[in-house]
Design an enzyme around this catalytic site. Structure first.
Site, PDB file in Angstrom:
ATOM      1  N   GLU A 190       0.841  -1.208   0.000  1.00 37.36           N
ATOM      2  CA  GLU A 190       0.000   0.000   0.000  1.00 37.36           C
ATOM      3  C   GLU A 190       0.871   1.251   0.000  1.00 37.36           C
ATOM      4  OE1 GLU A 190      -3.019   0.138   3.042  1.00 37.36           O
ATOM      5  OE2 GLU A 190      -4.334  -1.140   1.863  1.00 37.36           O
ATOM      6  N   GLU A 237      -6.531  -7.573  -0.610  1.00 38.94           N
ATOM      7  CA  GLU A 237      -6.996  -7.608   0.775  1.00 38.94           C
ATOM      8  C   GLU A 237      -8.495  -7.377   0.790  1.00 38.94           C
ATOM      9  OE1 GLU A 237      -4.842  -5.194   3.552  1.00 38.94           O
ATOM     10  OE2 GLU A 237      -2.917  -5.744   2.654  1.00 38.94           O
TER      11      GLU A 237
HETATM   12  C1  GLA Z   1      -4.155  -2.410   5.044  1.00 33.46           C
HETATM   13  C2  GLA Z   1      -2.784  -3.061   5.140  1.00 33.46           C
HETATM   14  C3  GLA Z   1      -2.812  -4.351   5.910  1.00 33.46           C
HETATM   15  C4  GLA Z   1      -3.638  -4.208   7.176  1.00 33.46           C
HETATM   16  C5  GLA Z   1      -5.042  -3.766   6.808  1.00 33.46           C
HETATM   17  C6  GLA Z   1      -5.959  -3.586   8.009  1.00 33.46           C
HETATM   18  O1  GLA Z   1      -4.839  -2.890   4.008  1.00 33.46           O
HETATM   19  O2  GLA Z   1      -2.226  -3.297   3.867  1.00 33.46           O
HETATM   20  O3  GLA Z   1      -1.500  -4.720   6.230  1.00 33.46           O
HETATM   21  O4  GLA Z   1      -3.044  -3.260   8.001  1.00 33.46           O
HETATM   22  O5  GLA Z   1      -4.968  -2.514   6.183  1.00 33.46           O
HETATM   23  O6  GLA Z   1      -6.036  -4.709   8.771  1.00 33.46           O
END
Ligand code: GLA
EC number: 3.2.1.23
Length: 584
Positions: A159, A233
């Protein structure tokens, strides 16, 4: 061998056949290694063809140049076990992993460099990343699908678009993976609004979201005109923070979202398939104006609960997956046996302040040193100085990271919490020359956003009645071993942070939950295994005890209670978790 997974304009192809990735996140570092095989088997049984894991740099390289990949960090073994289940693996080596993990997985020793700029082209950071990848990646190459292993794809950073706009840095990391021989497809993942900032030319972009799949996949398609659509995700639950509620997501609603996503032809990775536990001091924290540490449990309201038992979501997801892909025709595994032990007295005690010498060595300095300057990653620092005044004292600390308990002549006089933005405490000093002790807990380094530059301990200057206080003793208390502590039988109430010890007798080990109701705040160990933090403010009131931590016969149990132990010092073990009230 050429890569078995290929990226085409229409989608993925595996060994020449159209392929959909149906994956779930399972972090080996959040599950006891003797339970990896069980969790992976259950991933296969839910209908997953892939599992995903991050790699926590801070555990694999606890000190600069000192690399570990054994025991609970034996990632190659985890990958072999996944392969044995016929599962592919998506590998997310970071360097930064977010994941509600201490410091986003970036080792705290990076922060010993005063000006370091993490997750950028800062040479101090890049050199450390190079050294780490130089250790990690050669050991993982045999596990890539191009060499017959299970790893079909590798993620670049994590991210990144939510952190910065720095194409040069992303290109650098991409090249670094290539230079170390990573020859499976690469991908990035970002929240839809950050896709442009987080993408790299020639690398597959994927999106992270928990709802509205049609809209979010359309955003991904608008950003990337061709290629597979993938949600890296799919947030099927969420994490908890101390003082909040236990967050849950309705399984029927998330299953319907999954259905919509699979009907759209997308590939998916459930975040999480099985959350597990932030054992020891490994939890992260968020800080968007207010510091909020994540709790010990990482149950995440996932298809497997914290103890690895299938939940309602497991069944609901399996039914949806079966509409689109083959699901093993085997029964859903029953919950594992659980122990309950109604009463475990903790009759032996040892005061922390009274045995400071057995717990860590002190170094002196004019002003307080941070945990990173002390070369310490996790735990507590005990700071001590002499009070130059008698009577009213106003103690002001510039930065408390994260929670300080203040003592005068070893008697508690106050607490300063970063979470409550506290910087000052007033008390009475009995005499000139009274001893001041400040016990500071690192409650978990921030894992998201610019606040990841999160140094611990007393950060900055401490003043007494406006004057800078100098002449400090700084004692690292990583609490990795309690071996040197002399415990003694006592029934009197204890004052100040105290270790309490007892014997837990078990016939046959099984999973169980340590109830911390009646206790205030601290840490618990069984047979030297740090189960994590407890806190009466909740939401969680039990700590998960994995069966492999226990042995038949006598087990050693220790609580470090920082404030007030119950009058009758005992704990009990329950056969169910108590993760606290939900909003539903
Ligand atoms: C983001 C991050 C993950 C995690 C999620 C929340 O998507 O990439 O590593 O922190 O948020 O659980």
């Amino acid at each position: 061998m050429s890569s078995p997974l290929r990226i085409h304009s229409e989608g993925f192809e595996l060994n020449g056949e159209p392929h959909r990735i149906i994956s779930g996140s399972l972090h080996y570092f959040r599950v006891h290694p003797r339970q990896w095989a069980d969790r992976l088997n259950k991933a296969r049984l839910m209908g997953l063809n892939t599992v995903d894991t991050y790699v926590p740099w801070n555990l694999h390289e606890p000190r600069p140049g000192e690399f570990r990949m054994d025991a609970e960090l034996d990632l190659p073994r985890f990958l072999d076990l996944a392969a044995e289940q016929g599962l592919h693996v998506l590998l997310r080596p970071g360097p930064s992993i977010c994941a509600e993990w201490e410091g986003s997985g970036l080792p705290s020793w990076l922060l010993a460099e005063p000006g370091i700029n993490l997750r950028t082209q800062d040479p101090l950071y890049l050199d450390a990343v190079e050294a780490y990848f130089g250790f990690l990646l050669p050991r993982l190459l045999p596990h890539l699908a191009t060499r017959g292993g299970p790893v079909i794809a590798v993620q670049v950073e994590n991210e990144y678009g939510a952190y910065a706009r720095d194409g040069a840095h992303l290109a650098h990391l991409t090249a670094l993976l290539g230079r170390h021989g990573v020859d499976v497809p690469l991908f990035t993942c970002d929240q839809p609004a950050d896709l442009e900032r987080g993408s790299v030319n020639g690398v597959l972009s994927t999106a992270n979201f928990g709802s509205r799949p049609t809209e979010n996949l359309a955003a991904l398609r608008a950003h990337q005109a061709a290629g597979p659509l993938m949600c890296t995700e799919f947030w099927i639950g969420w994490f908890d923070r101390w003082g909040g509620r236990h967050v849950v997501r309705n399984s029927a609603e998330v299953a319907a979202t999954l259905d919509e996503m699979l009907a759209a032809g997308a590939s998916v990775n459930f975040y999480m398939f099985h959350g597990g536990t932030n054992f020891g001091f490994t939890n992260g924290a968020n800080d968007k104006h207010t510091y909020r540490p994540t709790v010990t449990s990482y149950d995440y309201d996932a298809p497997l609960d914290e103890a690895g038992d299938p939940t309602e979501k497991f069944t609901a997801f399996r039914q949806v997956i079966a509409k689109y892909a083959p699901v093993p025709d085997e029964p859903v595994p029953a919950p594992a046996r659980k122990l309950s032990v109604p009463d475990v007295p903790l009759p032996r005690s040892a005061s922390l302040l009274g045995h400071r010498d057995a717990l860590g060595e002190a170094v002196t300095s004019a002003e307080p040193l941070t945990m990173e300057q002390l070369g310490q990653d996790f735990g507590f620092v005990l700071y001590e100085a002499t009070l130059p005044v008698a009577g009213a004292v106003l103690l002001e600390a510039e930065g408390v990271h994260d929670r300080a308990q203040v003592f005068v002549d070893e008697q508690p006089v106050g607490v300063l919490e970063r979470e409550s933005h506290e910087h000052a405490v007033a008390f009475a000093s009995p005499r000139v020359g009274a001893s001041l002790s400040v016990l500071v807990e690192n409650q978990g380094r921030v894992n998201y956003g610019p606040a990841i530059h999160d140094r611990k301990g007393l950060v900055g200057t401490v003043r007494v009645n406006g004057e800078v206080l100098t002449g400090w003793s700084n004692r690292s208390l990583p609490l990795r071993s309690l071996d040197g502590l002399p415990f003694a039988d006592t029934s009197a109430p204890t004052v100040g942070p105290t270790f309490h010890r007892g014997v837990l007798t078990v016939e046959e080990p099984a999973d169980t939950f340590l109830s911390t109701r009646g206790w205030t705040k601290g840490i618990a160990w069984i047979n030297g295994f740090n189960l994590g933090r407890y806190w009466s403010r909740g939401p969680q009131h039990t700590l998960y005890v994995p069966a492999p931590v226990l042995r038949p016969g006598e087990n050693d149990i220790v609580l470090l209670e920082l404030h007030a132990a119950p009058h009758r010092r005992a704990v009990h073990l329950r056969d169910t978790a108590d993760l606290g009230p939900t909003d539903d």
